[in-house]
Design a protein around this motif. Structure first.
Motif, PDB file in Angstrom:
ATOM      1  N   UNK A  76     -14.897 -11.232 -29.045  1.00 21.62           N
ATOM      2  CA  UNK A  76     -14.502 -11.866 -27.791  1.00 21.62           C
ATOM      3  C   UNK A  76     -13.246 -11.242 -27.196  1.00 21.62           C
ATOM      4  N   UNK A  77     -13.179  -9.917 -27.263  1.00 20.94           N
ATOM      5  CA  UNK A  77     -12.105  -9.180 -26.610  1.00 20.94           C
ATOM      6  C   UNK A  77     -12.619  -8.841 -25.213  1.00 20.94           C
ATOM      7  N   UNK A  78     -11.829  -9.188 -24.190  1.00 19.19           N
ATOM      8  CA  UNK A  78     -12.289  -9.058 -22.806  1.00 19.19           C
ATOM      9  C   UNK A  78     -11.369  -8.170 -21.981  1.00 19.19           C
ATOM     10  N   UNK A  79     -11.894  -7.713 -20.871  1.00 15.64           N
ATOM     11  CA  UNK A  79     -11.082  -6.981 -19.913  1.00 15.64           C
ATOM     12  C   UNK A  79      -9.941  -7.881 -19.446  1.00 15.64           C
TER      13      UNK A  79
ATOM     14  N   UNK B 137      -2.738  -3.783 -22.183  1.00 11.03           N
ATOM     15  CA  UNK B 137      -3.755  -4.598 -21.513  1.00 11.03           C
ATOM     16  C   UNK B 137      -5.064  -3.814 -21.461  1.00 11.03           C
ATOM     17  N   UNK B 138      -6.162  -4.468 -21.831  1.00  6.18           N
ATOM     18  CA  UNK B 138      -7.473  -3.820 -21.734  1.00  6.18           C
ATOM     19  C   UNK B 138      -7.875  -3.758 -20.264  1.00  6.18           C
ATOM     20  N   UNK B 139      -8.186  -2.557 -19.823  1.00  7.06           N
ATOM     21  CA  UNK B 139      -8.612  -2.327 -18.443  1.00  7.06           C
ATOM     22  C   UNK B 139     -10.097  -2.006 -18.395  1.00  7.06           C
ATOM     23  N   UNK B 140     -10.573  -1.262 -19.402  1.00  5.28           N
ATOM     24  CA  UNK B 140     -11.981  -0.880 -19.429  1.00  5.28           C
ATOM     25  C   UNK B 140     -12.613  -1.140 -20.779  1.00  5.28           C
TER      26      UNK B 140
ATOM     27  N   UNK C 226     -15.057   1.819 -27.739  1.00  8.73           N
ATOM     28  CA  UNK C 226     -13.690   2.192 -27.335  1.00  8.73           C
ATOM     29  C   UNK C 226     -13.237   1.299 -26.181  1.00  8.73           C
ATOM     30  N   UNK C 227     -11.907   1.279 -25.957  1.00  8.09           N
ATOM     31  CA  UNK C 227     -11.316   0.563 -24.829  1.00  8.09           C
ATOM     32  C   UNK C 227     -10.390   1.499 -24.073  1.00  8.09           C
ATOM     33  N   UNK C 228     -10.245   1.252 -22.779  1.00 12.29           N
ATOM     34  CA  UNK C 228      -9.254   1.927 -21.951  1.00 12.29           C
ATOM     35  C   UNK C 228      -8.146   0.922 -21.712  1.00 12.29           C
TER      36      UNK C 228
ATOM     37  N   UNK D 229       5.502 -19.166 -23.481  1.00 13.30           N
ATOM     38  CA  UNK D 229       4.441 -19.290 -22.467  1.00 13.30           C
ATOM     39  C   UNK D 229       3.142 -18.696 -23.015  1.00 13.30           C
ATOM     40  N   UNK D 230       2.056 -18.999 -22.340  1.00 12.64           N
ATOM     41  CA  UNK D 230       0.768 -18.373 -22.629  1.00 12.64           C
ATOM     42  C   UNK D 230       0.794 -16.980 -22.016  1.00 12.64           C
ATOM     43  N   UNK D 231       0.265 -15.985 -22.718  1.00 14.81           N
ATOM     44  CA  UNK D 231       0.250 -14.638 -22.159  1.00 14.81           C
ATOM     45  C   UNK D 231      -0.981 -14.464 -21.281  1.00 14.81           C
ATOM     46  N   UNK D 232      -0.794 -13.826 -20.153  1.00 17.71           N
ATOM     47  CA  UNK D 232      -1.902 -13.583 -19.220  1.00 17.71           C
ATOM     48  C   UNK D 232      -1.722 -12.237 -18.569  1.00 17.71           C
TER      49      UNK D 232
END
Length: 181
Positions: A62-65, A82-85, A137-139, A178-181
């Motif tokens: 459950x890792x999301x953009x 931060x995951x971008x792609x 992979x992730x960008x 705080x919650x990270x966003x």
């Protein structure tokens, strides 16, 4: 009397052993604290802030953009990015507009920084791409695009196995919790 003391001591040893096993298990498999080192995620995260990272997300896929992740780097160095792609995504940056799979992605966490850069006739993020993210992979990018080693310039694509977890909360300093966003 001595039998009671031995029994009580044994009970305490068992209780402490169970507590230690639970603490190690939680840290190893569920949640772990990490410290942000450096300025690459400013303005979202600041140097020396302590995060709670959800490791379960990596096990469940459950890792999301747009998630902020901790990456296991070389030589005991961890990166926060931060995951971008995601795998298979086509990613590009065009005049400070992030485009993923042909759609412009809103990055409200950068609005103020982009505005400052445009006020002095420069882009906050240099143009790149399009690049296609390989399988597994992730960008990733840092939010401080002018001062971040990320998938554009040094880290390259991040292997799914390098992701330690997803940042959930800033817990220290307490006044900045705080919650990270």
């Amino acid at each position: 009397m001595q039998r009671i003391l031995k029994s009580e001591l044994f009970s305490w040893i068992i209780a402490l052993t169970i507590a230690l096993i639970l603490a190690v298990g939680v840290r190893a498999f569920l949640f772990e604290p990490f410290i942000v080192e450096g300025a690459s995620m400013e303005p979202t995260l600041n140097n020396n802030e302590k995060l709670i990272v959800n490791k379960v997300a990596t096990y469940t896929g459950s890792v999301n953009s747009q998630d902020i992740i901790v990456i296991d780097g070389d030589e005991d160095i961890n990166y926060v990015k931060r995951i971008i792609g995601l795998p298979g995504d086509k990613v590009e940056m065009d005049n400070d507009k992030l485009v993923v799979n042909g759609e412009v992605v809103d990055e409200p966490y950068l609005d103020e920084e982009i505005e400052k850069a445009h006020a002095i006739d420069m882009n906050y993020t240099g143009d790149f791409g399009p690049v296609t993210v390989p399988s597994h992979k992730y960008f990733v990018l840092g939010d401080n695009r002018l001062n971040s080693m990320d998938s554009r310039n040094g880290l390259g694509f991040i292997d799914e196995d390098q992701v330690i977890g997803v940042s959930e909360y800033v817990i220290m300093p307490i006044k900045e919790a705080r919650k990270t966003e």
